[in-house]
Design a protein around this motif. Structure first.
Motif, PDB file in Angstrom:
ATOM      1  N   ARG A  92       8.837  40.656  25.418  1.00  0.00           N
ATOM      2  CA  ARG A  92       9.150  41.196  26.743  1.00  0.00           C
ATOM      3  C   ARG A  92       8.044  42.140  27.224  1.00  0.00           C
ATOM      4  O   ARG A  92       7.375  42.795  26.433  1.00  0.00           O
ATOM      5  CB  ARG A  92      10.472  41.968  26.710  1.00  0.00           C
ATOM      6  CG  ARG A  92      11.685  41.099  26.438  1.00  0.00           C
ATOM      7  CD  ARG A  92      12.947  41.940  26.337  1.00  0.00           C
ATOM      8  NE  ARG A  92      13.235  42.668  27.576  1.00  0.00           N
ATOM      9  CZ  ARG A  92      14.211  43.586  27.683  1.00  0.00           C
ATOM     10  NH1 ARG A  92      14.934  43.901  26.619  1.00  0.00           N
ATOM     11  NH2 ARG A  92      14.424  44.193  28.833  1.00  0.00           N
ATOM     12  N   ARG A  93       7.877  42.160  28.539  1.00  0.00           N
ATOM     13  CA  ARG A  93       6.980  43.113  29.197  1.00  0.00           C
ATOM     14  C   ARG A  93       7.827  43.974  30.106  1.00  0.00           C
ATOM     15  O   ARG A  93       8.563  43.442  30.955  1.00  0.00           O
ATOM     16  CB  ARG A  93       5.916  42.382  30.014  1.00  0.00           C
ATOM     17  CG  ARG A  93       4.902  43.321  30.645  1.00  0.00           C
ATOM     18  CD  ARG A  93       4.018  42.662  31.681  1.00  0.00           C
ATOM     19  NE  ARG A  93       2.922  43.549  32.023  1.00  0.00           N
ATOM     20  CZ  ARG A  93       3.022  44.601  32.840  1.00  0.00           C
ATOM     21  NH1 ARG A  93       4.181  44.885  33.420  1.00  0.00           N
ATOM     22  NH2 ARG A  93       1.966  45.364  33.081  1.00  0.00           N
ATOM     23  N   THR A 108       5.517  43.280  22.176  1.00  0.00           N
ATOM     24  CA  THR A 108       6.173  43.852  23.345  1.00  0.00           C
ATOM     25  C   THR A 108       5.112  44.610  24.118  1.00  0.00           C
ATOM     26  O   THR A 108       4.281  45.298  23.519  1.00  0.00           O
ATOM     27  CB  THR A 108       7.302  44.824  22.949  1.00  0.00           C
ATOM     28  OG1 THR A 108       8.225  44.157  22.075  1.00  0.00           O
ATOM     29  CG2 THR A 108       8.045  45.330  24.180  1.00  0.00           C
ATOM     30  N   PHE A 165      13.533  43.469  21.937  1.00  0.00           N
ATOM     31  CA  PHE A 165      12.401  43.666  22.844  1.00  0.00           C
ATOM     32  C   PHE A 165      11.243  42.689  22.629  1.00  0.00           C
ATOM     33  O   PHE A 165      10.326  42.641  23.449  1.00  0.00           O
ATOM     34  CB  PHE A 165      11.883  45.097  22.711  1.00  0.00           C
ATOM     35  CG  PHE A 165      12.785  46.131  23.312  1.00  0.00           C
ATOM     36  CD1 PHE A 165      12.817  46.353  24.679  1.00  0.00           C
ATOM     37  CD2 PHE A 165      13.633  46.896  22.508  1.00  0.00           C
ATOM     38  CE1 PHE A 165      13.649  47.306  25.248  1.00  0.00           C
ATOM     39  CE2 PHE A 165      14.468  47.857  23.052  1.00  0.00           C
ATOM     40  CZ  PHE A 165      14.482  48.062  24.425  1.00  0.00           C
ATOM     41  N   ARG A 201      13.345  45.714  17.508  1.00  0.00           N
ATOM     42  CA  ARG A 201      12.325  44.694  17.715  1.00  0.00           C
ATOM     43  C   ARG A 201      12.908  43.392  18.247  1.00  0.00           C
ATOM     44  O   ARG A 201      12.357  42.794  19.177  1.00  0.00           O
ATOM     45  CB  ARG A 201      11.572  44.419  16.409  1.00  0.00           C
ATOM     46  CG  ARG A 201      10.443  43.406  16.562  1.00  0.00           C
ATOM     47  CD  ARG A 201       9.783  43.080  15.244  1.00  0.00           C
ATOM     48  NE  ARG A 201      10.626  42.213  14.425  1.00  0.00           N
ATOM     49  CZ  ARG A 201      10.292  41.761  13.221  1.00  0.00           C
ATOM     50  NH1 ARG A 201       9.147  42.125  12.681  1.00  0.00           N
ATOM     51  NH2 ARG A 201      11.098  40.976  12.561  1.00  0.00           N
ATOM     52  N   VAL A 233       3.355  46.688  19.578  1.00  0.00           N
ATOM     53  CA  VAL A 233       3.771  47.251  20.859  1.00  0.00           C
ATOM     54  C   VAL A 233       2.508  47.738  21.556  1.00  0.00           C
ATOM     55  O   VAL A 233       1.860  48.680  21.098  1.00  0.00           O
ATOM     56  CB  VAL A 233       4.787  48.395  20.683  1.00  0.00           C
ATOM     57  CG1 VAL A 233       5.116  49.028  22.039  1.00  0.00           C
ATOM     58  CG2 VAL A 233       6.061  47.866  20.018  1.00  0.00           C
ATOM     59  N   HIS A 285       5.146  43.437  14.228  1.00  0.00           N
ATOM     60  CA  HIS A 285       5.394  43.728  15.644  1.00  0.00           C
ATOM     61  C   HIS A 285       4.225  44.532  16.196  1.00  0.00           C
ATOM     62  O   HIS A 285       3.797  45.512  15.580  1.00  0.00           O
ATOM     63  CB  HIS A 285       6.689  44.538  15.762  1.00  0.00           C
ATOM     64  CG  HIS A 285       7.231  44.677  17.151  1.00  0.00           C
ATOM     65  ND1 HIS A 285       8.220  45.594  17.466  1.00  0.00           N
ATOM     66  CD2 HIS A 285       6.955  44.028  18.305  1.00  0.00           C
ATOM     67  CE1 HIS A 285       8.529  45.493  18.746  1.00  0.00           C
ATOM     68  NE2 HIS A 285       7.762  44.554  19.280  1.00  0.00           N
ATOM     69  N   VAL A 327      11.750  50.733  21.019  1.00  0.00           N
ATOM     70  CA  VAL A 327      11.305  49.340  20.951  1.00  0.00           C
ATOM     71  C   VAL A 327      11.033  48.921  19.510  1.00  0.00           C
ATOM     72  O   VAL A 327      11.410  47.829  19.078  1.00  0.00           O
ATOM     73  CB  VAL A 327      10.058  49.136  21.834  1.00  0.00           C
ATOM     74  CG1 VAL A 327       9.426  47.772  21.593  1.00  0.00           C
ATOM     75  CG2 VAL A 327      10.426  49.295  23.313  1.00  0.00           C
TER      76      VAL A 327
END
Length: 293
Positions: free
Chosen positions: A199-200, A139, A196, A193, A105, A103, A189
């Motif tokens: 997604r923005r 994300t 989210f 995970r 972010v 992930h 977030v």
């Protein structure tokens, strides 16, 4: 327990995210070009691992990201330039994709995806577009204006003289967020995970007019603070980029769903501007540094 690599870990957003993740019981690997700096020492003292990483040195990124589950990615043009931010941001994303992290972010800026014409928003959006094509769950969190900026620079200089010097009219609202809330939301977030990914999300903790900001600062500092509108032409002599940002704030505005965020994610502990201001050590901040001999 996750192992999360955090870039900008010695800065405001990265540092707040590192602290929130550590508080939640995760392992944090702080990435910095200066692992021997005092700020890196503070990070170690609160329980983080600190690794050397340079965005322009792919081998250092590969080594720093090896074995991590996720990445908190922050980029900045300040201290460098827009082109450097984009190049380094893409290099970081590519390194994360190559190590197959679970992930990414990425922290950007509220409205950066709306064609604002603000240079450092446009550069962040280019990095956003790159992360979407990296083949790694992602994300994007996009903070509004930083409350923490009022504790330094020309804002602090003005407060020392009893004025809140700000390049917006007194009645124009602005959405705001402190670094602590960015960190808390980022930690959420990472822990959720699946909810989210892909997604923005624009994020902010409060919305206040410039006049209301001045009033809250006066209450927190304990002395009168008057709003003083700084002409955009003056800001432009120092930075065309920042002048473009404040022009956007004034003419279009940062509309972020503060009410919805507070309703949907109460565990973040969103701060109002008044609460944030009351929590600052203004006595120390407003004491001028001693002159250099």
């Amino acid at each position: 327990m996750l192992t999360i690599a955090v870039t900008g870990a010695t800065g405001a957003q990265g540092g707040a995210t590192a602290r929130a993740l550590l508080a939640a019981g995760h392992r944090v690997r702080g990435l910095t070009r200066h692992p021997d700096s005092p700020a890196a020492g503070v990070l170690r003292a609160v329980g983080a691992e600190v690794c050397h990483a340079d965005f322009d040195d792919r081998a250092s990124l590969d080594a720093a990201l090896a074995g991590a589950d996720s990445l908190f990615a922050v980029t900045t043009p300040f201290g460098t330039d827009i082109a450097t931010e984009v190049r380094q941001g893409k290099a970081l994303v590519d390194a994360a994709a190559a190590t197959r992290l679970g992930h990414i972010v990425l922290t950007s800026a509220a409205h950066a995806d709306r064609g604002t014409g603000v240079p450092h928003y446009e550069s962040k959006y280019l990095v956003e577009q790159h992360v979407r094509t990296a083949g790694v769950p992602w994300t994007v969190i996009a903070p509004a204006a930083f409350m923490d900026n009022f504790t330094g620079g020309w804002s602090l200089d003005g407060l020392r003289d009893g004025s809140f010097a700000w390049p917006m009219p007194a009645d124009r609202p602005l959405t705001l967020i402190p670094a602590a809330d960015i960190g808390a939301f980022a930690a959420l977030v990472f822990e959720r995970r699946d909810e989210f990914a892909g997604r923005r999300i624009d994020i902010a903790s409060d919305e206040r007019t410039s006049g209301q900001i001045a009033d809250a600062l006066a209450a927190a500092i304990g002395r009168p603070i008057a709003h003083q509108e700084v002409p955009l032409s003056h800001v432009r002599t120092h930075s065309a980029d920042l002048a473009a940002m404040f022009e956007y704030f004034t003419t279009v505005g940062l509309d972020v769903d503060v009410t919805g965020l507070r309703r949907d994610y109460p565990e973040v502990g969103w701060h109002t501007f008044a609460d944030w201001a009351a929590g600052q050590d203004w006595s120390a901040l407003l004491t001028p540094a001693p002159a250099q001999q």
